[in-house]
Write an enzyme that holds these catalytic residues in place. Structure first.
Site, PDB file in Angstrom:
ATOM      1  N   CYS A  36      38.011  42.999  34.665  1.00 44.30           N
ATOM      2  CA  CYS A  36      36.927  42.028  34.859  1.00 44.30           C
ATOM      3  C   CYS A  36      37.468  40.648  34.499  1.00 44.30           C
ATOM      4  CB  CYS A  36      35.712  42.376  34.000  1.00 44.30           C
ATOM      5  SG  CYS A  36      34.342  41.255  34.303  1.00 44.30           S
ATOM      6  N   LEU A  37      37.814  39.891  35.518  1.00 45.03           N
ATOM      7  CA  LEU A  37      38.379  38.556  35.312  1.00 45.03           C
ATOM      8  C   LEU A  37      37.846  37.689  36.448  1.00 45.03           C
ATOM      9  CD1 LEU A  37      40.371  36.651  33.846  1.00 45.03           C
ATOM     10  CD2 LEU A  37      42.189  37.568  35.286  1.00 45.03           C
TER      11      LEU A  37
END
Lengths: 275, 187
Positions: free
Chosen positions: B122-123
């Site tokens: 999750c970026l």
């Protein structure tokens, strides 16, 4: 649409909500072309026929100076795409090869800025080429307005040029970070780098004063923004159409008429034509 | 298949080379085959740049002879709990790259607040804040800095996020998982 749930909760994750938000916007945006046809200003008046009287008055006043509008798709890239078309169309119609040559010099400077900021050339060279190809075609007289309309509607060309503008807008802001920092922090609370990373470089991020100033300065092209909103002046007594000319610093001493004139309604830019 | 998309793979000093200027004109993406070709050419340039000016701690190379599928390696930065560890990631590039982000996942299991048990990351720059301004090198550097600076507000691994405040304990748990995984997943 099926909801995908994460493993340790029953609520969609933030990125899933964002993805849905973007999907809805893309669907809405897809209903109109990247660039519309030139329409008489009366079509704008028709939109507000049943609406707010301030808008009606302002559109009447707008009609004293401007005769036509060309709409752009509301996909968050409208400022850059409107600029692309409006600027190149003006070059074509004024057959201003000197200006085409001048802006190519500006493009070279922008390229150097990006290299100085540490961007690898391969990350932007294709986008840069998409823009300079349009300038070449203006100079070689191989571009017509119809062909330019087609190019702006062709996703590959159009998005490439938009991305080039995003690159150089970001480059200009970071190169002059001290100048832009107060505006950026004042409106978004973000640091310059973070603003460029999250609000300039990604496709679909909307533009405001900061983007317009930076692009205008980077290319040396004056831009007029005409504001159509519900604001009234003088305690409600006068209804005037406000506009602002963004003039690059090297031209600030001269009286210039911007070649690019855009109509701003909150969240969206369309192209305006003088009578 | 060779990686040579018909253009000399020379990421530096291209300016003024007429052969390359001509080819970049033709490569204005108009149709799918041309587009794929220009994406391959772009990835080829990225590969050359990575090989010539490699940053310490990140590297990447195409997997087999498919230029659209790469294996990257990230080393944990000194001064972080990941110091001394090495992680493999897979990068899959869509034909719309760089307008669309590559799909990037950890191949080596990674105990981290923003990485799930399948290696998904999750970026923001890999999701809604993706921009064509990124390349393989800057993606890997961003993931490398994510290792040491997790976003604990929206964790995929809430256990890791909760443990983060206690760096000593965190490293212990993380190292155990790292060793177990390398034992089980030895390739």
């Amino acid at each position: 649409m099926e909801m995908v749930l994460d493993l340790d909760g029953d609520r969609p994750r933030d990125d899933e909500i964002m993805a849905q938000h973007y999907a809805i916007r893309a669907e809405e945006a897809g209903k109109i072309s990247f660039l519309g046809n030139k329409e008489p200003l009366s079509t704008l008046a028709a939109e507000y026929e049943l609406g707010n009287s301030i808008f009606k008055t302002k559109i009447e006043k707008l009609g004293e100076i401007y005769g036509a509008i060309r709409r752009t798709r509301g996909d968050g890239n409208c400022f850059f795409r409107a600029f692309m078309f409006s600027y190149l169309e003006n070059l074509l119609e004024t057959k201003n090869n000197l200006e085409a040559a001048r802006v190519k010099d500006s493009v070279e400077k922008c390229k150097q800025t990006l290299l100085d900021l540490g961007h690898a050339e391969f990350t932007f060279e294709d986008f840069l080429a998409s823009f300079t190809e349009q300038l070449d075609a203006v100079q070689d007289v191989t571009l017509s307005v119809d062909k330019l309309v087609d190019n702006c509607r062709d996703q590959a060309i159009s998005d490439s040029v938009v991305m080039f503008f995003r690159f150089i807008t970001s480059g200009e802001i970071r190169k002059r970070a001290d100048f832009f920092e107060p505006f950026i922090f004042g409106t978004s609370g973000m640091a310059v780098q973070q603003f460029c990373r999250t609000s300039v470089e990604p496709m679909g991020e909307e533009s405001d004063h900061v983007h317009i100033t930076a692009l205008s300065d980077a290319l040396g092209v004056p831009i007029r923004i005409v504001y159509l909103d519900s604001s009234v002046g003088d305690g409600g007594k006068t209804v005037e159409v406000n506009f602002h000319d963004f003039i690059p610093s090297e031209l600030s001493q001269e009286k210039v008429k911007p070649p690019v004139m855009l109509l701003y309604r909150p969240g969206h830019y369309d192209i305006l034509y003088e009578k | 298949m060779s990686f040579d998309g018909g253009v000399q793979p020379n990421p530096r000093g291209q300016q003024g080379n007429p052969a390359i200027d001509a080819s970049s004109k033709q490569s204005t993406p108009m149709s799918n085959p041309v587009e794929t070709h220009s994406v391959a050419r772009r990835l080829q340039s990225e590969l050359m740049a990575l090989m010539t000016c490699g940053d310490p701690g990140v590297s990447a190379f195409p997997e087999g002879d498919n230029i659209f599928s790469w294996i990257g390696t990230i080393k944990g930065s000194a001064g972080t709990v990941y110091d001394g560890l090495s992680y493999k990631l897979s990068l899959r590039f869509p034909t719309e790259y760089p307008f669309k982000s590559p799909t990037v996942k950890f191949d080596t299991p990674c105990f981290h607040p923003n990485v799930d048990q399948y290696g998904n990351i999750c970026l923001d720059i890999l999701q809604d804040k993706w921009s064509s301004a990124y390349d393989v090198r800057t993606i890997l550097l961003s993931i490398q800095s994510l290792l040491g600076e997790p976003n604990n507000d929206s964790p995929l691994n809430s256990y890791a996020a909760a443990l983060w405040v206690n760096q000593e304990e965190y490293r212990k748990v993380m190292l155990k998982q790292y060793r177990d995984a390398s034992g089980v997943n030895a390739r």
